[in-house]
Design an enzyme around this catalytic site. Structure first.
Site, short mmCIF file in Angstrom:
data_model
loop_
_atom_site.label_atom_id
_atom_site.label_comp_id
_atom_site.label_asym_id
_atom_site.label_seq_id
_atom_site.Cartn_x
_atom_site.Cartn_y
_atom_site.Cartn_z
N CYS A 48 -11.40 -0.75 -20.16
CA CYS A 48 -12.24 -0.60 -18.97
C CYS A 48 -11.77 -1.59 -17.90
O CYS A 48 -10.87 -2.38 -18.11
CB CYS A 48 -13.70 -0.86 -19.31
SG CYS A 48 -14.01 -2.57 -19.79
N CYS A 51 -11.68 -5.23 -18.73
CA CYS A 51 -10.49 -5.64 -19.50
C CYS A 51 -9.34 -5.98 -18.55
O CYS A 51 -8.69 -7.02 -18.68
CB CYS A 51 -10.05 -4.53 -20.45
SG CYS A 51 -11.26 -4.09 -21.69
N ASP A 476 6.92 14.19 11.07
CA ASP A 476 8.30 14.00 11.54
C ASP A 476 9.28 14.91 10.83
O ASP A 476 10.49 14.75 10.98
CB ASP A 476 8.71 12.53 11.41
CG ASP A 476 8.85 12.11 9.95
OD1 ASP A 476 8.34 12.84 9.09
OD2 ASP A 476 9.47 11.08 9.69
#
Length: 615
Positions: A48, A51, A476
């Site tokens: 998680c 951690c 571009d």
């Protein structure tokens, strides 16, 4: 003898000085290189955001580390500074996790740590865990909820045997806890290292439910022995076995969805890696030899035939061709390559034979740099993710504290232990899939993945977040919004009918392999043009064409080639070139055609816009 001794002595001095210089030079190179470098590491055991925050904090505290970024979703860590790998790995291990240095990816097909990091090994494991959990949870829920709440039938053996029903729930719950033991291993390991994580919340919530239920089961057996039927029913309602099992199963669903999202987002990166050719045609002393890509060095000559990918960056020594560079630039219109022009790895040679000289190989090629850029982007954090990490770093201890306070308050106001514990467990369980810690990095990773599937690469997570605020976009390159199939857009005849110009262009281009020729051939096929036999066809260096039709010489190509083949009045030339500039300014490629030294006109070809581009 003296001369020989002097020679030996001098030789020893030479070896000694050589060793000293090697040592000093080696150390100086090492010091120069260690002033500022970035290393990649694999980190295992994280579950998680808390951690990753813990690992990041531990490594950032190491002397010599100037910057550390941990990616939970790729289980990787980027460390910048002068600290050595052993010290960094030791810091990660002290934090309760495992780390190993990641080898740089190579252009070859061999497996590397970078390739391994992209393999989705997590989803299949999570799927198996989820299936096993659901299979065990269904009978558990039937016994605990179905029978108790809706009086669903049970085998006669269970009639009035509440202890047996409790034991069945106990066995199913233990099985589910064993299947999902990773939550408990990671959760309690984090607690021991004073770094609680999301798994700690899951483990505490599930364990508290299970332990209290086991206590209620033993208390029930005592009530049965004493013949206290009312207490037996009371303890029957105190079972939370199904809660302990349901917590683990629901969180496993979330974990599997997270793993699936992570797996899907690496597809674009894998696709980029597959673009790199595994072999090259090395040319040595005029002899061609197919060799692995690693054997190609700077300055080597290599050959690329039509239909082959260019293996490394370089420039054209001999030959002319059209090269499709859309994999790197997004531009679908092939680029004409002549001697002296640069070529890039993974681009496709479409028409002619090219002999090139290597200028950048291995990790230095444009493709490798793009691959590293995309993989590094996964390790960067958007500002919102950094906020999420800070919150999740203190979130778990706060939630545990609130759960304890909740339990104590309910006990103080006179509620039973079971009631108070249920409220404390609710706090733990409802809080554990921390939206900030879990959803934010997943959203960033999925956003990167969806963009990559549509040909959009975000250099950093900051760029991704900023894109959400964009109101005006300036492009571009045309390849971003076009179909990738050149089409005839404009016809400009000079001194002849439009039909005559197009028939001549169609006849000449039918023999050409140039990608732009396909646009005119497609127009001719759509307008039922008949094939006109062109003899003595020749593709002229400089991207021009010539041939003979009905005894007349046809020429086609760019203005540089055609202008040397025709006689044209100054006024006509001015008008023609002015119109060509208009087409060019609109992103179109003008092609000129002539017959027996007389200009026939100009055909504009362009990659047309996709219908859904405005959207």
């Amino acid at each position: 003898r003296r001369q020989r001794q002097m020679c030996i002595r001098d030789r020893i001095h030479c070896i000694w000085h050589e060793s000293i210089w090697k040592y000093m030079l080696g150390n100086s190179i090492q010091l120069i290189g260690r002033e500022n470098y970035m290393e990649q590491y694999k980190v295992k055991g994280m579950s998680c955001a808390a951690c990753s925050a813990r690992v990041e904090k531990a490594v950032s505290a190491v002397d010599g580390v100037t910057d550390c970024t941990v990616s939970l979703l790729t289980n990787s860590m980027s460390v910048e500074g002068t600290a050595d790998a052993a010290t960094i790995i030791r810091a990660v291990e002290k934090a309760g996790y495992k780390a190993s240095k990641m080898k740089a990816g190579k252009q070859s097909g061999g497996a590397t740590d970078e390739d391994d990091a992209l393999k989705d090994t997590e989803t299949p494991l999570m799927r198996k865990r989820l299936i096993a959990s659901v299979v065990l949870l269904i009978p558990l829920m039937y016994v605990s909820m179905g029978h108790m709440m809706w009086n669903w039938p049970l085998p006669p053996f269970f009639e009035g045997n509440h202890v047996a029903m409790g034991l069945v729930q106990l066995l199913f719950t233990v099985a589910i806890m064993v299947v999902n033991q990773k939550f408990f291993v990671n959760g309690f390991k984090g607690l021991i290292h004073r770094a609680p994580n999301m798994d700690t919340l899951v483990a505490l919530g599930s364990a508290a439910s299970f332990i209290y239920s086991v206590y209620a089961l033993f208390a029930m057996t005592d009530a049965v022995v004493k013949g206290q039927d009312d207490m037996v029913m009371h303890y029957m309602h105190e079972f939370y076995f199904e809660s302990a099992a349901m917590i683990l199963t629901l969180i496993t669903v979330g974990k599997m969805l997270e793993a699936k999202s992570k797996g899907k987002t690496t597809d674009a990166l894998k696709g980029l890696m597959k673009l790199a050719p595994k072999t090259a045609v090395l040319v040595k002393d005029g002899v061609e030899q197919t060799v692995p890509i690693e054997q190609l060095h700077i300055g080597d000559l290599f050959a690329v035939r039509p239909g082959e990918n260019i293996p490394v960056d370089g420039f054209v020594k001999e030959g002319n061709s059209a090269v499709n560079e859309s994999a790197l630039t997004g531009e679908s219109i092939p680029v004409d390559k002549n001697p002296g022009d640069p070529v890039s790895a993974a681009t496709l040679n479409q028409s002619g034979y090219l002999l090139c000289e290597a200028t950048r190989v291995g990790e230095d090629t444009t493709l490798s740099q793009i691959i590293h850029m995309v993989s590094d982007a996964a390790a960067t954090k958007a500002p919102i993710a950094k906020v999420a990490d800070k919150v999740s770093g203190v979130f778990v201890p706060i939630v545990i504290s609130i759960a304890i306070v909740t339990f104590v308050i309910w006990m103080l106001v006179g509620r039973p232990v079971g009631y108070s514990l249920a409220r404390a467990i609710s706090v733990l369980v409802i809080s554990c899939p921390c939206a900030l810690g879990l959803a934010t990095p997943v959203a960033i990773m999925v956003g990167n993945g969806v963009g990559a599937k549509h040909g959009i690469l975000f250099k950093t997570a900051v760029s991704l977040e900023e894109t959400g605020k964009v109101q005006i976009v300036a492009l571009d390159k045309t390849g971003t919004i076009t179909k990738g199939e050149p089409r005839v857009t404009d016809i400009f005849p000079v001194g002849c009918e439009e039909a005559y110009l197009m028939h001549a262009a169609y006849a000449l281009e039918q023999k050409s392999e140039h990608p732009l020729a396909k646009a005119i051939i497609a127009w001719g096929d759509a307008n039922n043009q008949t094939e006109a036999g062109v003899r003595e066809f020749q593709a002229v260096s400089g991207n021009g064409l010539m041939g003979v039709r009905d005894g007349k010489h046809l020429q086609g190509g760019n203005w540089n080639y055609i202008s040397g083949q025709i006689r044209i009045a100054k006024e006509e030339e001015t008008e023609l070139r002015k119109q060509a500039e208009v087409y060019a300014s609109e992103g179109k490629t003008p092609l000129f055609f002539a017959e027996d030294g007389k200009i026939l006109g100009m055909v504009a070809v362009a990659d047309v816009m996709k219908e859904d581009s405005p959207e």
